[in-house]
Design an enzyme around this catalytic site. Structure first.
Site, PDB file in Angstrom:
ATOM      1  N   GLY A 179      35.980  34.904  36.849  1.00  0.00           N
ATOM      2  CA  GLY A 179      37.471  35.477  36.130  1.00  0.00           C
ATOM      3  C   GLY A 179      38.306  34.704  37.695  1.00  0.00           C
ATOM      4  O   GLY A 179      38.918  33.631  38.047  1.00  0.00           O
ATOM      5  N   THR A 180      39.042  35.774  38.460  1.00  0.00           N
ATOM      6  CA  THR A 180      39.017  36.011  39.690  1.00  0.00           C
ATOM      7  C   THR A 180      40.629  35.904  40.506  1.00  0.00           C
ATOM      8  O   THR A 180      41.104  35.035  40.099  1.00  0.00           O
ATOM      9  CB  THR A 180      37.971  34.831  40.442  1.00  0.00           C
ATOM     10  OG1 THR A 180      36.646  34.789  40.028  1.00  0.00           O
ATOM     11  CG2 THR A 180      38.143  34.927  42.017  1.00  0.00           C
TER      12      THR A 180
END
Length: 210
Positions: free
Chosen positions: A9-10
């Protein structure tokens, strides 16, 4: 790409300060719309003077980290000196074109000072004073653009990284569950403790984890 593939995701952030660099990320991993893990390592020590953040497929990221750690260590053994940050970033940009689904930040400190490089999946490698990579990067970049200043101290850089991550975490569903922050300077690599991060977040008026 399989929608159920484990992804980080991040939101990751890299900031150049007066005396070195800050590398930071949140800790969430997703699988489609599911939060798969909430304690994912996304900031890695490559050597005493180089670190890397990861965004993308977890398997690809782990392989890239292991490869870079070994290549940087071999270089130091053969040459008797650490690899420069720019050389490490170039190495990563060459490797990533072989099919890694990643967006990376390589940062560190060498005789020329602190350096931050963003590296995309096509192998593009750009040095900058600050950068954010990942699904929440647009939110983080808004904070970085507004608050970054040249010659920031380490404390100012850490606070800016926290503020940028907080903005992303509150608006990007794939980012969250805490923060990881590393400082790299002429003394080497140092991780900011969880307790210290919590204290700094509270002082800035944010919630943790969120």
């Amino acid at each position: 790409m399989d929608a159920e593939t484990l992804k980080t995701g991040t939101t990751t952030v890299g900031i150049r300060t007066k005396d070195g660099v800050i590398l930071a990320s949140e800790r969430r991993a997703t699988m489609g719309n599911i939060i798969a893990h909430s304690h994912v390592q996304k900031v890695f020590r490559i050597s005493d003077n180089i670190g890397m953040t990861i965004a993308g497929l977890v398997g690809d990221a782990q392989l890239m980290v292991r490869y870079l750690q070994s290549e940087v260590a071999l270089y130091a053994m053969k040459r008797g000196a650490p690899m420069s940050v720019g050389a490490a970033a170039t190495l990563v940009s060459n490797i990533i074109r072989q099919g890694f689904y990643l967006g990376l930040i390589v940062g560190g400190f060498d005789p020329k000072g602190g350096h931050i490089y963003s590296i995309d999946g096509a192998g593009g490698c750009i040095e900058d004073e600050y950068v954010s990579v990942g699904s929440g990067s647009l939110f983080a970049l808004g904070v970085l653009e507004g608050k970054y200043k040249e010659g920031m101290t380490e404390d100012e850089g850490v606070d800016l990284a926290i503020s940028a991550l907080n903005s992303a975490i509150r608006r990007d569903s794939a980012s969250g569950d805490g923060m990881l922050i590393s400082v790299i300077n002429k003394k080497g690599t140092r991780e900011i403790s969880e307790e210290a991060i919590r204290t700094r977040v509270a002082e800035l008026g944010f919630k943790y984890p969120n």
